[in-house]
Motif scaffolding. Sequence first.
Motif, PDB file in Angstrom:
ATOM      1  N   ALA A 239     -59.985  76.508  18.478  1.00  4.55           N
ATOM      2  CA  ALA A 239     -58.893  75.590  18.138  1.00  4.55           C
ATOM      3  C   ALA A 239     -59.194  74.896  16.822  1.00  4.55           C
ATOM      4  N   VAL A 240     -58.133  74.685  16.039  1.00  7.26           N
ATOM      5  CA  VAL A 240     -58.176  73.860  14.830  1.00  7.26           C
ATOM      6  C   VAL A 240     -56.974  72.930  14.918  1.00  7.26           C
ATOM      7  N   LYS A 241     -57.216  71.622  14.874  1.00  6.25           N
ATOM      8  CA  LYS A 241     -56.155  70.648  15.087  1.00  6.25           C
ATOM      9  C   LYS A 241     -56.530  69.346  14.411  1.00  6.25           C
TER      10      LYS A 241
ATOM     11  N   VAL B 102     -60.057  66.289  11.248  1.00  6.14           N
ATOM     12  CA  VAL B 102     -59.871  67.659  11.720  1.00  6.14           C
ATOM     13  C   VAL B 102     -60.846  67.917  12.860  1.00  6.14           C
ATOM     14  N   VAL B 103     -60.343  68.482  13.954  1.00  4.46           N
ATOM     15  CA  VAL B 103     -61.177  68.830  15.107  1.00  4.46           C
ATOM     16  C   VAL B 103     -61.215  70.352  15.227  1.00  4.46           C
ATOM     17  N   VAL B 104     -62.422  70.888  15.321  1.00  5.18           N
ATOM     18  CA  VAL B 104     -62.616  72.332  15.427  1.00  5.18           C
ATOM     19  C   VAL B 104     -63.440  72.604  16.676  1.00  5.18           C
TER      20      VAL B 104
ATOM     21  N   ARG C 291     -65.963  67.163  14.780  1.00  7.00           N
ATOM     22  CA  ARG C 291     -64.947  66.288  14.180  1.00  7.00           C
ATOM     23  C   ARG C 291     -65.292  66.130  12.704  1.00  7.00           C
ATOM     24  N   LEU C 292     -64.340  66.494  11.847  1.00  2.00           N
ATOM     25  CA  LEU C 292     -64.551  66.526  10.402  1.00  2.00           C
ATOM     26  C   LEU C 292     -63.649  65.485   9.749  1.00  2.00           C
ATOM     27  N   VAL C 293     -64.251  64.593   8.999  1.00  2.00           N
ATOM     28  CA  VAL C 293     -63.489  63.555   8.301  1.00  2.00           C
ATOM     29  C   VAL C 293     -63.225  64.046   6.881  1.00  2.00           C
ATOM     30  N   PRO C 294     -61.969  64.310   6.534  1.00  2.00           N
ATOM     31  CA  PRO C 294     -61.678  64.819   5.181  1.00  2.00           C
ATOM     32  C   PRO C 294     -62.025  63.772   4.114  1.00  2.00           C
TER      33      PRO C 294
END
Length: 1002
Positions: A930-932, A941-943, A997-1000
Motif C-alpha cells: 500500500a501507498v497512501k 506518506v505511509v508505505v 511513515r515518510l514526512v515529505p
Amino acid sequence: MHDDSALLVRRIARAYRDRVVPAVRAERLPLAVAAWEAPGEPVPFEEARDRSYRPLARGEWWGRAWGTTWMRVRGEVPEEWRRRVAAGTHAVELAVDLGFRGGQPGFQAEALVRMADGRVVKGIEPLNDWVPIDGAASEGAAFDVFLEAASNPDIAQEWTFRETPLGHPQTAGEEPLYSFGGIDLALRDLEVAALERDWAVLEGLLAVLPERSLRRARLLRTLEVAVDVLDPDDIAGSVAAVRDVLAPALAASAAGSAHRVAAVGHAHIDSAWLWPTRETIRKCARTFSNVLDLMDRHPELVFAASSAQQYAWMQEHHPDVFARIRERVVEGRWVPVGGMWVESDTNLPGGEALVRQFVAGKGYFLRELGVETTEVWLPDSFGYSGALPQIVRASGSDSFLTQKISWNETNAMPHHTFLWEGIDGSRVFTHFPPVDTYSSDLGAIELDRAERQNAERGISDLSLVPFGFGDGGGGPTREMLETARRKCDLEGSPRVEIMRPDAFFAAAKAALPDPATWSGELYLEFHRGTYTSQARTKAGNRRSEHLLREAELWAATAAIRHGAPYPAAALQGAWRTVLLQQFHDILPGSSIAWVHRQAEERYAQVAAALESIIDEALAVLGGDGDDEVVWNAASVPLDGAPALGAAVARADGRGSLRRDGRGFVFESDAVRVVVDDAGEITSFVDLRTAREAIPPEGRANVLALFRDTPNQWDAWDIDRHYARTPLPAARVVAVRAEGDVLVVAREIGASTVHQRLRLAPHGRALDIETIVDWRERQKLLKLGFDLDLLAETAASEIQFGHIRRPVAANTSWDAARFETVAHRWVHVDEPGFGATVANDRVYGHDVTRRPRPGGGAFTRVRESLLRAPVYPDPEADRGVHVFRHALSTGDVLDAVAEGHRLNVPPRVRRGRAVAPLVRVDGAPSVLVEAVKLAEDGSGDVVVRVYEARGGRATARLVLGFDIASAVRTDLLERALPDQPADPLALALRPFELVTLRLVPAR
C-alpha cells in the motif's frame, strides 16, 4: 421422602414452572394498545409520535415481513401498587407479548421502547419482555410509552433452516406475521422473583451433579421440602419459608478445586445475517439500551461489545444511547473490545483490508471513546487466517478470543488457552472458551461443560464465559445477573466472577506463563462452502480491494508530485463500506437475499467513486502527454511498466494460435499449449525447461459438476460426500479460433459456459476467461487442472504471504481440509519445477493427488467457481458470472506476479510516463502492499511492505520524492519505540510486514 428420583425431579420442575414462575408477577392489568403501521421503511420517532393510532386488540394479526408498527400504551399505576413499590417489596413493569413464539431473542418480533418525550428505555424481545415503569410508580400515576415494533420474519424457523421467500421485501409478501399477545401492567413481587432464581439455580445443578453424589442427594431432598412448604394457594405468603429451606444449599461453598469462570456480559450482534444492516442498527439500539438499563440496576455488570461500526451507528442514529455508552466506558463497566471495524471474516479479506479493519476500528475507539483495545474478539468467524497473529501484534493488540473452532466436525482443538503463531512467527495469547458458546445464560449445564472440557485443567483453572443472548442481539438479562450472584461461591458449580476481558487475560497469562503453541491457521472443519457462496459478493469485495489500492496510490502520487487534493473523506467512505461488507455473514455468502443484493449495489457505488478518483489522479499525473501510457498499480512490473508507475506502451509478447493434428496450439517463446476439440488442455510445455506440465491422459480446464446437498447449513457447508456424486460431464457445443483467441462453448447441467482462451501478453501463461450462465440448484461447479507434479504441499496465497498445506491426507487433520481457501493463486511444486493457477475472484479450492498413468502420482488443483444453495437465499448465485484464470509455470514469486496481473490489470491512457513514488531495490520478494497518505491528515506518506517468498530478504525502499524524516510505525501509523538506524533499509524475516511513515520535505 420415598419418591423415586426421576419422579421427584419431575415434581420439583413442575412446581417451579407452574407455581413459582407465574407468581413473580403477582398481579396483572390488561392495557389498551393503539398502533400505527409505517407504510415503508422505518421512520424517526418524531414522525411516528404524532400519527393517527388505531386500537390493536389481543389476538389481532399485525406486522408484514420487515415492517414497523408503532404501538402506544397509556395507563396509570394503581395507588395500592405504588404503596408496595414505596415499601420496597414490589416493582411495576409492562409485560409485553408481541406474539412471541418462544425461542431465542433476535430471530422474530422485537421492539424499542421510548417514553413520550423520546427517551429510549430498553428493548423488548421474547425472553426480555418487560419495561420498567419506575418513574410512574414513584413520582406519579400516569405513563405514556411508545414501542417501535419490528415484525422481522423468523427466517431461522426454529433452527430448521428451510427454503423461504422471506429474505427479501420483494418476495416476502404482505401477510401479517404475528398474533398480538397484548401488553399488561404487572406488579412484580421482588421476593418471589428472588425465590425463582434460588430455585432455578439449585434445580439446574441436578442436571450436572453425579447421580450418586451426596450433594445431589441433599439438593433433591432440599427441593422436595421446598415443594412441600410452598403453598400453591398463597405463594407470596409462603415464599419466605421456602427461601429459608433453600438458603443452606445456596450458602454451601464451592470446592477449593472448582473451576473459575470470568463472566463477561456480551451480546453477539451479527452486523447482517437473517436481517439487513438497517435492522442491525435497530438491534444495536435495543440491545445496548437493555444493557444500559441493567447497568443502572446491577452495579456489578460489565459488558463487552466489539465492532466500531456498531458504535458509529449509535453515534449517528441514537446519539442519546451513544452518550450513555460513553459514560459507562469512562466508568470502566462498558468495555469496547475487538479493535476491528466489524467482526470480519478473516479468510477472504485481502491483507490491506484486514489491516484496515484494525486501523478503522482501533482508530475509532481511540478518537471517540479514548480507549485502546488490546483484545481481538472474533467468537463467530469461520476459521482464522495464519496471517492474523502478525496483524494483531502490529495493530498494538496482544490477545485473541474465538469460539467458533468448537464447531469442528472431525478434530477437537487440543488447547483452550495457548499461543497462536502466525506464518511470520508472530505469537498472540489466545483463549478459546471451553464453554463452547458466546451466548451463555450461566446455566449449570454450560458451566459444567466449561469446567469439564478445559484442556488446561490441572494447570490453569480459569476460563472466560461470554453471557447474554447473541447472534440477533439481546444481551444479558436480570435473571442471568441474579444467577451469577448465586454462583460466585456455590457447591457443585464453578465459581463465577463478573470480570472485564482485559482483567481475564491478565489473570490467564499469570496463571499460564508457558502456554502451548499452535502454529499456522485455525482451520474451521465446517462451513467450507463460505469460500464460494454468493460469488457476486466475493467478486465485489476483490475488485473493491484492488480499486482502493489503485485509488490511494495514484491519489497519493498526485498529491505529493503536484499538490493535488487528497480525497481522504471519499476514500474513508469507500473503505468503511468494504470493511462493513467483510462481516462474517456477508462476505462469506451466508446472509439473506436482501443483504447480498444490497452488497452488490454498494460495491457498484464504491467502484464508481473509486474509478472517479483514479481518473482524476491519472489526469493530473498524465498531464498533456500524447503517448499511450501503461499505468501499473501492481507491486510487480507489468506490460513494460514499472511496479507502481507508468511507462509508454509497447507491443506485447503474445504468441500465436494455430490448428494442427493435436488440436489448437498456442505458442510463444516461453510456452506451447495444446487444447483439444473438447476445449480442454492436453499439453502445457514450459519451453524454457522443456518440461511438460500436464500428466499423461491428464487434462486441464476441465469443468466438473457435483450434487451439493449439505447435511446442515446450505450456504455455509460443502460436505465431503459431494465428491461421491459427480454429475454428467460438460457437453461441447463449439470450439473455434477467432484470431489469437480460442472460443469454447459448453453446456453443463442446465447451465451454459463460454470460454475465451489466449496467451497472456507476456507470453508465459494461458489466460482463461469463463462466462457462466448459472441455472442450477444445490450444485457445485469446479474448474480443474491436472498438473504433472508430485507436490508434497500446496502453497495458497493468504494475506501478506502464503500457507503451505499437505496434499496427502495422512492424518485426520489433513483429511478434514478437503476444501480450502486461497486468494489470488494456488501454487504446487516439486524440486526444480512448479505450476500456478491464478484467479481474479475465486477463493475455494481443493488440491489432491491422483494415480499417474505409467507410475507415480500427479497433483490436481480444482477451483470452486459456483454453488447454488437454497438457504438463506433461494436464488443465490443464479445468473451470469465472469471468471478469469491463468495457468503458468515457475516459482512462488511467479505466482505472486500472476496474481497481481489478473487482479490489478494495467490501465492504458493517453499521457506521459510517471516514475514510481516508491520502489524496492535489492530483493524481488519484498513487495509494496500500500501507498497512501496518513490517516491523521498530515500529508505524510505511509508505505506498507512485506516479504512474499517466505524467506529472509534484504532490500531498500527507494523514494521518488524528498523527505524530512522516516520512521517505522505500527498499523495505526504511530512510531515504534525501537527504530533502526536507517528505516529505509529493509532486513525482513519470512513474511514480515513493515509499515513506514515518510514526512515529505516541505
